[in-house]
Design a protein around this motif. Structure first.
Motif, PDB file in Angstrom:
ATOM      1  N   TYR A  41     -54.489   2.645  18.647  1.00 17.43           N
ATOM      2  CA  TYR A  41     -54.725   1.623  19.664  1.00 17.43           C
ATOM      3  C   TYR A  41     -55.930   1.922  20.541  1.00 17.43           C
ATOM      4  CZ  TYR A  41     -50.072   0.197  18.246  1.00 17.43           C
ATOM      5  OH  TYR A  41     -48.994  -0.216  17.515  1.00 17.43           O
ATOM      6  N   ALA A  42     -56.723   2.925  20.188  1.00 12.69           N
ATOM      7  CA  ALA A  42     -57.895   3.288  20.992  1.00 12.69           C
ATOM      8  C   ALA A  42     -59.113   2.491  20.535  1.00 12.69           C
ATOM      9  CB  ALA A  42     -58.158   4.782  20.873  1.00 12.69           C
ATOM     10  N   SER A  43     -60.061   2.341  21.459  1.00 11.27           N
ATOM     11  CA  SER A  43     -61.335   1.703  21.091  1.00 11.27           C
ATOM     12  C   SER A  43     -62.138   2.654  20.222  1.00 11.27           C
ATOM     13  CB  SER A  43     -62.116   1.350  22.354  1.00 11.27           C
ATOM     14  OG  SER A  43     -62.460   2.542  23.059  1.00 11.27           O
ATOM     15  N   PHE A  44     -63.272   2.145  19.682  1.00  9.23           N
ATOM     16  CA  PHE A  44     -64.070   2.967  18.768  1.00  9.23           C
ATOM     17  C   PHE A  44     -64.536   4.243  19.437  1.00  9.23           C
ATOM     18  CE2 PHE A  44     -68.178   4.157  16.945  1.00  9.23           C
ATOM     19  CZ  PHE A  44     -67.809   4.339  15.617  1.00  9.23           C
ATOM     20  N   LYS A  45     -65.046   4.120  20.655  1.00  7.56           N
ATOM     21  CA  LYS A  45     -65.561   5.295  21.351  1.00  7.56           C
ATOM     22  C   LYS A  45     -64.440   6.270  21.686  1.00  7.56           C
ATOM     23  CE  LYS A  45     -67.728   6.779  25.658  1.00  7.56           C
ATOM     24  NZ  LYS A  45     -66.660   7.754  25.875  1.00  7.56           N
ATOM     25  N   VAL A  46     -63.363   5.750  22.243  1.00  7.09           N
ATOM     26  CA  VAL A  46     -62.251   6.629  22.611  1.00  7.09           C
ATOM     27  C   VAL A  46     -61.654   7.297  21.368  1.00  7.09           C
ATOM     28  CG1 VAL A  46     -59.933   6.667  23.609  1.00  7.09           C
ATOM     29  CG2 VAL A  46     -61.738   5.319  24.685  1.00  7.09           C
ATOM     30  N   LYS A  47     -61.572   6.525  20.275  1.00  2.00           N
ATOM     31  CA  LYS A  47     -61.031   7.096  19.045  1.00  2.00           C
ATOM     32  C   LYS A  47     -61.892   8.262  18.574  1.00  2.00           C
ATOM     33  CE  LYS A  47     -59.667   5.871  14.330  1.00  2.00           C
ATOM     34  NZ  LYS A  47     -59.540   4.791  13.323  1.00  2.00           N
ATOM     35  N   ASN A  48     -63.223   8.093  18.627  1.00  8.35           N
ATOM     36  CA  ASN A  48     -64.114   9.199  18.224  1.00  8.35           C
ATOM     37  C   ASN A  48     -63.962  10.395  19.152  1.00  8.35           C
ATOM     38  OD1 ASN A  48     -65.174   8.002  15.958  1.00  8.35           O
ATOM     39  ND2 ASN A  48     -66.850   7.018  17.057  1.00  8.35           N
ATOM     40  N   ASP A  49     -63.753  10.131  20.454  1.00  5.30           N
ATOM     41  CA  ASP A  49     -63.517  11.243  21.384  1.00  5.30           C
ATOM     42  C   ASP A  49     -62.241  11.989  21.015  1.00  5.30           C
ATOM     43  OD1 ASP A  49     -65.785  10.537  22.741  1.00  5.30           O
ATOM     44  OD2 ASP A  49     -64.738   9.434  24.332  1.00  5.30           O
ATOM     45  N   TYR A  50     -61.186  11.230  20.676  1.00  6.72           N
ATOM     46  CA  TYR A  50     -59.918  11.862  20.291  1.00  6.72           C
ATOM     47  C   TYR A  50     -60.095  12.699  19.030  1.00  6.72           C
ATOM     48  CZ  TYR A  50     -57.285   8.938  23.591  1.00  6.72           C
ATOM     49  OH  TYR A  50     -56.784   8.347  24.714  1.00  6.72           O
ATOM     50  N   ILE A  51     -60.820  12.140  18.050  1.00  7.41           N
ATOM     51  CA  ILE A  51     -61.014  12.859  16.788  1.00  7.41           C
ATOM     52  C   ILE A  51     -61.786  14.152  17.035  1.00  7.41           C
ATOM     53  CG2 ILE A  51     -62.155  12.741  14.538  1.00  7.41           C
ATOM     54  CD1 ILE A  51     -61.499   9.754  14.515  1.00  7.41           C
ATOM     55  N   GLU A  52     -62.794  14.064  17.903  1.00  2.00           N
ATOM     56  CA  GLU A  52     -63.558  15.270  18.218  1.00  2.00           C
ATOM     57  C   GLU A  52     -62.672  16.298  18.906  1.00  2.00           C
ATOM     58  OE1 GLU A  52     -66.763  17.637  17.865  1.00  2.00           O
ATOM     59  OE2 GLU A  52     -66.540  15.589  17.080  1.00  2.00           O
ATOM     60  N   HIS A  53     -61.769  15.798  19.755  1.00  2.00           N
ATOM     61  CA  HIS A  53     -60.829  16.689  20.437  1.00  2.00           C
ATOM     62  C   HIS A  53     -59.919  17.392  19.422  1.00  2.00           C
ATOM     63  CE1 HIS A  53     -57.958  17.141  24.146  1.00  2.00           C
ATOM     64  NE2 HIS A  53     -58.409  18.289  23.694  1.00  2.00           N
ATOM     65  N   ILE A  54     -59.410  16.642  18.443  1.00  2.22           N
ATOM     66  CA  ILE A  54     -58.552  17.226  17.391  1.00  2.22           C
ATOM     67  C   ILE A  54     -59.333  18.249  16.583  1.00  2.22           C
ATOM     68  CG2 ILE A  54     -57.304  16.687  15.256  1.00  2.22           C
ATOM     69  CD1 ILE A  54     -56.640  13.965  16.494  1.00  2.22           C
ATOM     70  N   LYS A  55     -60.598  17.921  16.303  1.00  2.15           N
ATOM     71  CA  LYS A  55     -61.439  18.834  15.523  1.00  2.15           C
ATOM     72  C   LYS A  55     -61.697  20.123  16.283  1.00  2.15           C
ATOM     73  CE  LYS A  55     -65.871  19.009  13.093  1.00  2.15           C
ATOM     74  NZ  LYS A  55     -67.116  18.251  12.789  1.00  2.15           N
ATOM     75  N   GLU A  56     -61.994  20.009  17.572  1.00  2.00           N
ATOM     76  CA  GLU A  56     -62.266  21.201  18.377  1.00  2.00           C
ATOM     77  C   GLU A  56     -61.046  22.124  18.436  1.00  2.00           C
ATOM     78  OE1 GLU A  56     -63.416  19.801  22.169  1.00  2.00           O
ATOM     79  OE2 GLU A  56     -65.346  18.962  21.516  1.00  2.00           O
ATOM     80  N   GLY A  57     -59.868  21.549  18.576  1.00  2.00           N
ATOM     81  CA  GLY A  57     -58.658  22.363  18.696  1.00  2.00           C
ATOM     82  C   GLY A  57     -58.124  22.864  17.372  1.00  2.00           C
ATOM     83  N   GLU A  58     -58.721  22.406  16.240  1.00  2.00           N
ATOM     84  CA  GLU A  58     -58.267  22.820  14.901  1.00  2.00           C
ATOM     85  C   GLU A  58     -56.762  22.621  14.735  1.00  2.00           C
ATOM     86  OE1 GLU A  58     -59.559  26.790  14.244  1.00  2.00           O
ATOM     87  OE2 GLU A  58     -61.683  26.273  14.116  1.00  2.00           O
ATOM     88  N   TYR A  59     -56.321  21.436  15.126  1.00  2.00           N
ATOM     89  CA  TYR A  59     -54.888  21.123  15.012  1.00  2.00           C
ATOM     90  C   TYR A  59     -54.518  20.654  13.611  1.00  2.00           C
ATOM     91  CZ  TYR A  59     -55.239  21.104  20.114  1.00  2.00           C
ATOM     92  OH  TYR A  59     -55.455  21.456  21.410  1.00  2.00           O
ATOM     93  N   LEU A  60     -55.446  19.943  12.936  1.00  2.00           N
ATOM     94  CA  LEU A  60     -55.097  19.289  11.673  1.00  2.00           C
ATOM     95  C   LEU A  60     -54.799  20.268  10.536  1.00  2.00           C
ATOM     96  CD1 LEU A  60     -54.734  16.584  10.257  1.00  2.00           C
ATOM     97  CD2 LEU A  60     -57.156  16.659   9.637  1.00  2.00           C
ATOM     98  N   PRO A  61     -55.532  21.369  10.339  1.00  2.00           N
ATOM     99  CA  PRO A  61     -55.232  22.255   9.201  1.00  2.00           C
ATOM    100  C   PRO A  61     -53.791  22.735   9.159  1.00  2.00           C
ATOM    101  CG  PRO A  61     -57.369  22.806  10.130  1.00  2.00           C
ATOM    102  CD  PRO A  61     -56.763  21.798  11.049  1.00  2.00           C
ATOM    103  N   GLY A  62     -53.218  23.030  10.318  1.00  2.00           N
ATOM    104  CA  GLY A  62     -51.830  23.477  10.336  1.00  2.00           C
ATOM    105  C   GLY A  62     -50.886  22.431   9.787  1.00  2.00           C
ATOM    106  N   LEU A  63     -51.104  21.175  10.199  1.00  2.00           N
ATOM    107  CA  LEU A  63     -50.250  20.093   9.697  1.00  2.00           C
ATOM    108  C   LEU A  63     -50.397  19.938   8.186  1.00  2.00           C
ATOM    109  CD1 LEU A  63     -48.466  17.549  10.012  1.00  2.00           C
ATOM    110  CD2 LEU A  63     -50.587  16.260  10.409  1.00  2.00           C
TER     111      LEU A  63
END
Length: 1620
Positions: free
Chosen positions: A1347-1369
């Motif tokens: 439900y995020a806008s394009f810019k906010v969605k990219n910010d969220y994705i960058e946040h997930i990338k920085e925290g390296e959360y996805l590899p664990g999942l």
């Protein structure tokens, strides 16, 4: 050979056979007539015109084809067609089939023959009696099929015959009725057919043609033989002339030497049949038989038929010896033919061939047998050559040599004495020599492994004994020489040399024994005596001189004494030598390599006076030796020799020996030694172990079972004892130590070590067999059971094992006296239950127990035992629970333990104790630690308890059903219930409380089973009045619960209910919580809950007064929680009866509830005290749910609605407060709390979203140990996120800030789970809550992205990338889904685009959720997902993920992506209908075509999605380039692709990028002043600018202008065109 020559020969063959047949027909014209053969391949095709079914016509035509597969398929189709017919088969089919059947029945293909016979049976069965007229033409082929060489074809024929002729008698009648056609069929085939007439040489290979011919001839000969065997003489006599003519047929007997084995076997068996059934005909044709059978066949190849041939020869010779003499007509003599036959051996025949050969020689005429030594040697040499042929089976050797000796004996009878001796020396003595002294030089005389029988038989041949008198001393002299020069101990050939000596001695002694037993007066007796003395003298000399090292010499003496002891000791000199050796020398060498043989010599003199002293001396010598293999060998020899007499008992009294045995066993238990020595002692036929030694050894072994390091060795020892000497255990098991042994074995059988547990179970089973029916031994088992039930420790035997032990001990159908020992003592059982019955119930159980608030009035005992301190077994079970489990499992085996056989007092006690245990177990199951009946709380224990509860309830119902058969008197149900109620104490103790529950349960179940007669109503109401007057609340509550059905709508209950409401209205309820007010509320609720409609009997005004009186107490926080809880329960029932009453009471109730909820700090606080908030929270939530129902009625109360709306926010805050404070206590094993959480979740789900507080405080609830709380928190957050994201997107755009995911949410996904950490989790029950919380947290992360806008969605994705959360999942996902093990699960049955919890079993539910999360990863963060896959270090995951994604995940991802493009395109068209940019989506092709129209020129590109998108890159290609050069065009394509792959964009982003590039390129572009278009015919923009007027022109347009105008001036300003 040319084809013409072959055809000529074939024609000649047919002509010859026809002539032969005609000639034969002349001699028996009455029986046979010349006709064309039905088997010949040349035949007229059948008439198919009368067949009505065209499909069947096709089948018949296919059957005429050459290809076997086609024919087999046609036959199968015809079978299906015939079996589907409802009417009998038509005549046309019958006629056509009868014509084709004979040829089909002899086809080369097995499948064709098999199907032909099967089809013929079907057709015959369908035709019924109509088949009779066709039988003469088909019966020959049909019965011949019984003798087909292929077993499956013969079975098919047999089955087809049984379809029509279902008894042997009917088949016999077929032979009798069609005797003549059968004989004609066979005679025609034998006389007229050849391989060339049966097969077409053009299409059939010679081998196949020959095989068909062989099959036909063999079957026909066998069929004729069966006619002779099965038909009676009077039937055969009708065609005797035909049989006589058949036996004169040279062609028939010529088959005896035919090159095909089945034909030869058939003719040999046929001859045997003829000798039995047609002896006169055979006698009349001996000359016709002799030549082919003797002159030709003896020298022919009989491989595969040799035994049948020999059998026929024996019978023929026995019946007609002259067949070898006067009827034998050949230039070659019969004896020469016989030698030629013998040289061929058995020709791959069975061993019985050689056994029958001697019978042939016995039957031969004497003038055929040899009369001279030379002739005898010649025929025996021929026979021996046949025996030793290379291709002769080795298994036939012994039988063949016996036959050789029999033949030799027959031959010797006719020879003179001198020739006999020479024949014996040349042809018999080599057998004896090879047995006594095997030699490679005489390999042709090699004997089977045990050649004694052959050598013994050879001794009985005439002339052999006289020859052997001269040869035996030579054998002995050679043997003595071997003893003298045997290899020394240092030699590498020492072992082989000594073993060879012993083997030679064994053979010499054995043959000598055989000769003496066969003929005691044999002339060899003196030779044997002398040779024995020489051998023993030399052997003793060698043993003495070489200190016993050459054990072959000692073994020689032992072998001779063992086999010929009495014969040898009859010689005084030899006996004296042996006695001197035993007394003087044997103890010296007892520790040498010869010990075992010396001991055997010693035991030979066991009856001698010096034996005991010599044996003791030898034993001491061995025991005094330091431990070594030599010592062990010597002792084993002394104690386990096979020569020990049965009366030997010297070992029992030797204390030193007994001590040595005990120390050896102990060393073996410690692993230092093996059981081999002890095992051999057990095997000894004498008594070696003293009783004291046996007891001590067995006790030590039993104790070793409890030592993990020694248990395997002890079990090995017990296994050896059980196997070798089980009698040792019988007396031991009846002692106390025997009981300990049984207990230790049972414990070992439950060891976590599978090897130990299986071994212990096997030994225990063997011990039960040993115990048998001995009463003393059974008592040991009973002691083990009783001790095992009461002894609850970490090493206790499991209940299952005790039950198995009881079943093994009790005989099916036993009486109570016989099985009483296997039952626990009722006193012990009662004592085990007492600590739990003295434990007050937890107050939160008021929610779940049938007596409701009765838990509040239970008083705690000051002297009660503490259940948690009681002993427990390894599963945490108390003795009380173990006993109950044991008893229930016993009764599940009614063939052993039947409850009806119990005495009445025992039966009543068992029922009561089981019922009490069920109540205690129910509490402890619903609330972990409620009474600590068991102390371990996990899914395995829960499953075990649930199984017990089910079985116990079944047992209770069974016993209650049985009660009716023993009840007597008036109103037995009430009498029984009164006796049961008397056990319920009048005090408010915990025991009385549990008895009241038992009473309630048992009586209500009995009423449900047996019913309650209306006549009991008055007695029941009278009993209720008595209990009411006594004011004993627990019995009264139990009675109300038990008789709730009979008391329904009774006046007594109505009066009691009204009285309670009236009394409570005038009572200060809160002053004495432990007294009147609380008790009356509990009674009121007990009546209201058990009698659904009874509240309607209360006057409305009385209800109003009660509600107004009770409201202050409900809102008073100082009022005890039990009273407030009971008030809520009462109001829940009473408020609907006054729902139409207006007033302030509605506001008061809602405010009281919301205030109470807001003030609640911990839901599980003070669980052990009276003021546990759980019952109040539960009752208040139920009251709130009832109020919600009242607001939803058709005409709700306006005051209630107003109060509801005003209090909605306060109520929501209260509910959220309850939710937040329910997180600190798991509800997996807390049923009351789980019930509260479920109700709480349902109520919160109905609260409007605007009344719920901010989401940050709810994130921690995703990790609470309560699924309802967890799910509720997720549902609230899931609803809140979309609206919150809209505001975040607006704020981020306005403030130009970087959006971040909530830290509270990210903290929940910071630490990913692992499959190894979940290995112990039980997915059968539910998804582990921490795992579920982690995965739900990820769903909320994707809600943010969705439900995020394009810019906010990219910010969220960058946040997930920085925290390296996805590899664990993703690492966890594909480990759990099986990719890491190369076994990915099938998720095709899941809709991975969505997820609905709890629709699948827990493990499948987890797989669905993980697949859905992976789908969301590919939808929202494809670039991060792909980057993880590229960097994945697990090769199995990297290999299996792409095809798995392609199969299950990519299709819905692509569908969703294309659908989003379609929706976006539609929105764009609606917003700007005149836009030149158009999009066309092809969902089936997974393609998107984007086009941009400029001046009727189209610039377009195509996006193609691969099958594994987005793991595989999308492909973007320009389909039509306009207005830009190639370099820029390719740059646009790369930029659009990068929007998808590099910047985590969507397909819409790629399309938008493409449109933006085109718009940018077209911006500011002007039309060409010549063509008035922006894009020219060359698809380029105007790029030629006039230096004067600055206008742009297309190069092509400008060139045309210059050419047409004839000048180079600008079209507009007319100045010379300057390209500058």
């Amino acid at each position: 050979m040319s084809k013409r020559q072959v055809k000529s020969q074939a024609s000649s063959a047919r002509a010859a056979s026809g002539a032969f047949g005609a000639g034969f027909s002349t001699s028996s014209s009455s029986a046979f007539s010349v006709s064309s053969s039905p088997l010949a391949y040349v035949s007229e095709p059948p008439d198919l015109s009368s067949i009505s079914d065209p499909n069947v016509v096709v089948y018949f035509r296919n059957l005429s084809k050459k290809d076997s597969t086609t024919k087999a398929k046609a036959l199968e189709d015809m079978q299906a067609r015939i079996s589907s017919l409802k009417e009998p088969v038509e005549e046309g089919i019958l006629e056509a089939w009868i014509k084709m059947y004979p040829r089909a029945s002899i086809d080369n293909a097995k499948s064709v023959r098999q199907n032909a016979h099967t089809l013929h049976g079907q057709i015959a069965a369908s035709a019924g009696k109509r088949i009779a007229k066709y039988m003469p033409k088909s019966v020959g082929a049909w019965l011949s099929g019984l003798y087909d060489s292929d077993r499956s074809v013969a079975e098919a024929t047999q089955n087809s015959l049984r379809q029509v002729f279902n008894t042997p008698e009917k088949i016999q009648n077929i032979r009798r009725a069609y005797h003549k056609p059968l004989l004609e069929y066979c005679r025609d085939a034998i006389d007229k057919e050849t391989a060339l007439t049966l097969s077409d040489e053009r299409t059939t290979s010679p081998d196949d043609a020959e095989a068909k011919y062989s099959r036909v001839i063999s079957a026909c000969i066998s069929l004729v033989g069966s006619l002779l065997s099965n038909l009676k003489p009077e039937d055969l006599s009708k065609l005797q002339s035909e049989y006589t003519g058949l036996l004169t047929d040279d062609k028939l007997w010529g088959f005896a030497s035919y090159n095909d084995a089945p034909i030869r076997r058939s003719i040999h068996r046929f001859l045997k049949t003829c000798l039995s059934k047609q002896p006169e005909a055979v006698a009349a044709n001996l000359e016709a038989i002799s030549r082919p059978y003797l002159s030709v066949a003896l020298n022919s190849d009989q491989t595969g038929s040799a035994y049948d041939y020999l059998e026929a020869l024996v019978l023929l010779t026995s019946a007609h010896p002259t067949v070898w003499t006067e009827h034998y007509k050949s230039k070659t003599s019969a004896d020469r033919r016989l030698r030629q036959f013998l040289k061929k051996g058995s020709q791959s025949g069975p061993r019985d061939f050689w056994a029958r050969l001697a019978a042939l020689f016995n039957a031969l005429p004497s003038n055929i047998l040899p009369r001279t030594g030379a002739d005898a040697t010649e025929i025996l040499s021929a026979l021996h050559s046949g025996i030793v042929k290379k291709d002769e089976p080795r298994s036939n050797l012994e039988t063949a040599l016996f036959s050789y000796l029999e033949v030799t004996n027959i031959v010797c009878r006719l020879l003179p004495e001198q020739d006999r001796r020479k024949l014996a020396a040349d042809m018999i003595l080599p057998i004896i020599s090879q047995y006594l002294r095997p030699s490679p030089e005489n390999a042709q005389w090699t004997l089977p492994p045990d050649g004694l029988a052959l050598a013994s038989r050879a001794l009985t041949i005439l002339g052999v004994e006289s020859v052997l008198q001269e040869e035996w001393p030579r054998y002995v002299e050679a043997f003595i020489g071997d003893i003298r020069v045997s290899a020394p101990e240092q030699s590498k050939d020492h072992e082989r040399s000594q073993a060879s000596l012993i083997q030679q001695a064994k053979r010499l002694a054995s043959l000598q024994k055989s000769a003496l037993s066969t003929n005691p007066a044999t002339p060899l007796r003196a030779v044997f005596t002398k040779s024995n003395a020489s051998i023993i003298h030399k052997a003793l000399h060698v043993v003495r001189n070489r200190n016993g090292k050459p054990y072959g010499a000692a073994g020689t003496i032992a072998e001779f004494l063992h086999r010929n002891g009495s014969f040898i000791l009859a010689d005084k000199e030899t006996k004296q030598q042996l006695e001197d050796f035993v007394q003087q020398d044997i103890q010296k060498f007892i520790l040498s390599r010869s010990s075992s043989h010396l001991v055997d010599i010693l035991y030979t003199f066991s009856q001698s006076p010096f034996f005991e002293e010599t044996w003791g001396t030898c034993l001491k010598s061995a025991l005094n030796e330091p431990d070594s293999p030599v010592k062990v060998a010597a002792l084993e020899a002394l104690l386990t020799s096979s020569k020990i007499p049965n009366t030997f008992e010297l070992a029992l009294s030797d204390t030193e020996l007994q001590g040595y045995i005990k120390s050896s066993v102990q060393a073996t238990l410690e692993g230092s030694l093996e059981w081999d020595s002890f095992n051999r002692i057990l095997q000894s036929s004498s008594n070696i172990l003293a009783p004291e030694t046996t007891d001590e050894i067995l006790s030590s072994m039993a104790k070793s079972l409890s030592v993990s390091a020694q248990a395997p060795f002890a079990l090995q020892g017990f296994r050896q004892i059980v196997k070798q000497n089980p009698s040792l255990l019988r007396s031991f098991l009846s002692t106390q130590n025997g009981s300990d042994l049984l207990r230790q074995l049972l414990l070992a059988s439950e060891s976590p070590d599978d090897e130990i547990s299986q071994e212990a179970a096997a030994v225990n089973s063997s011990l039960q067999t040993i115990l048998g029916a001995e009463s003393t031994s059974k008592q040991s088992v009973y002691d083990v059971i009783q001790h095992g039930l009461l002894d609850a420790t970490q090493t206790s035997v499991s209940v299952e094992t005790l039950v198995d032990l009881a079943k093994q001990t009790i005989v099916p159908g036993a009486t109570w006296e016989e099985m009483a020992g296997a039952f626990p003592s009722m006193d012990d059982w009662g004592s085990a239950l007492t600590p739990f019955l003295d434990t007050p119930p937890k107050t939160s159980l008021a929610i779940t127990n049938p007596l409701g608030g009765a838990v509040y009035v239970v008083q705690s005992s000051s002297t009660r035992a503490t259940p948690e301190k009681l002993p427990r077994d390894v599963d945490g079970y108390s003795p009380a629970f173990r006993i109950a489990q044991y008893v229930i499992r016993l009764f599940k085996n009614p063939e052993f333990f039947e409850s009806k056989k119990l005495p009445s007092d025992i039966s009543d006690s068992v029922l009561s104790n089981i019922a009490l245990t069920v109540q205690l177990a129910g509490d402890n199951l619903g609330l972990a630690g409620a009474n600590d009946l068991w102390a371990a709380y996990n899914p395995e224990v829960e499953a075990d308890v649930m199984s017990f509860m089910t079985d116990a309830q079944d047992f209770i119902k069974q016993e209650l059903a049985h009660l009716r058969s023993i009840w007597v008197g008036i109103n037995p149900l009430l009498t029984w219930s009164s006796d049961l109620l008397s056990k319920c104490s009048k005090q408010s103790s915990a025991t009385a409380y549990y008895w009241a529950r038992v009473y309630s349960t048992l009586v209500s179940d009995a009423i449900e089973l047996h019913g309650s007669h209306t006549s009991l109503a008055e007695d029941i109401q009278n009993s209720l009045k008595v209990l009411q007057r006594n004011k004993d609340i627990l019995p009264l509550l139990g009675f109300l619960s038990a008789f709730k059905e009979p008391l329904a709508w009774s006046k007594s209950c109505e009066r009691m209910c009204n009285e309670l409401v009236a009394d409570l209205t005038g009572l200060d309820i809160g002053k004495k919580p432990e007294d009147v007010g609380l008790r009356q509320l509990i009674l009121l609720n007990a009546i209201l809950s058990s009698q659904e409609e009874i509240a309607q009997s209360i006057a409305k005004q009385r209800i109003i007064f009660f509600v107004k009186h009770a409201l202050p107490f409900l809102g008073d926080s100082q009022c005890p929680l039990p009273i407030r809880s009971e008030l809520c329960r009462a109001l829940t029932v009473l408020l609907p009866l006054m729902s139409d009453m207006y007033g302030e009471h509605w506001v008061g109730i809602l405010n009281s509830l919301s205030t109470s909820w807001v003030k609640t700090s911990e839901v599980e606080e003070n669980e052990s005290e009276l003021d546990s908030p759980i019952p109040f929270v539960h009752a208040s939530l139920k009251l709130y749910a009832q109020l919600r129902i009242l607001t939803q009625e058709e005409e709700p109360n306006d005051d209630l609605l107003e109060a509801w709306k005003e209090s909605e926010r306060d109520v929501a805050n209260g509910l959220i407060n309850l939710l937040k404070h329910s997180q600190h206590f798991p509800d997996e094993f807390h049923q009351p709390l789980k019930i509260v959480n479920d109700i709480l979740a349902r109520q919160i789900s109905k609260v409007p979203l605007e009344h719920l507080e901010s989401r940050e405080e709810l994130f921690p609830l995703l990790y609470v140990e309560s699924q309802p709380v967890q799910q509720t928190a997720f549902d609230i957050l899931h609803k809140q996120i979309p609206a919150a994201q809209e505001q975040i997107s607006i704020d981020s755009a306005l403030e130009k800030t970087t959006a971040r995911l909530p830290e509270e949410l990210l903290s929940l996904i910071l630490e990913s789970p692992t499959v190894s950490a979940l290995a112990e989790e039980n997915f059968e029950r539910s998804i582990p809550l921490p795992l579920r919380g982690y995965l739900l947290s990820w769903l909320l992360v994707f809600d943010h992205l969705e439900y995020a806008s394009f810019k906010v969605k990219n910010d969220y994705i960058e946040h997930i990338k920085e925290g390296e959360y996805l590899p664990g999942l993703l690492n966890f996902t594909f480990d759990f889904l099986g990719h890491a093990h190369n076994k990915p699960v099938d998720v095709s049955k899941f809709d991975v685009t969505t997820y609905t919890p709890d629709l699948e079993p827990p493990r499948r539910d987890t797989q669905w959720l993980l697949a859905h999360l992976y789908f969301l990863c590919l939808r929202h963060i494809p670039s991060l997902s792909k980057a993880w896959w590229i960097d994945c270090k697990s090769r199995p995951i990297a290999v299996t993920l792409e095809p798995w994604t392609q199969k299950y995940i990519s299709p819905p991802v692509v569908t969703a992506a294309l659908q989003s493009v379609i929706e976006w395109s539609s929105a764009q068209s609606t917003t700007d209908p005149d836009s030149p940019f158009t999009i066309k989506v092809s969902p089936r092709a997974w393609e998107i075509n984007a086009s941009y129209t400029i001046d009727e020129q189209i610039i377009s590109m195509r996006i193609t999605l691969p099958s594994a998108f987005p793991l595989s890159n999308a492909r973007i290609e320009g389909t039509n380039r306009v207005a830009v050069n190639e370099q820029k065009w390719q740059s646009w394509m790369r930029t659009s692709l990068g929007a998808i792959t590099l910047f985590n964009g969507t397909l819409i982003d790629a399309l938008t990028t493409f449109k933006r590039n085109v718009d940018g390129a077209m911006k500011g572009q002007t039309e060409c002043a010549i063509c008035y278009s922006i894009v020219g015919s060359d698809k380029k923009l105007p790029d030629k600018r006039c230096g004067t007027c600055r206008n742009l022109f297309h190069g092509g347009c400008l060139f045309k202008w210059f050419k047409s105008s004839g000048s180079s001036s600008c079209p507009l300003c007319r100045n010379p065109f300057n390209y500058g």
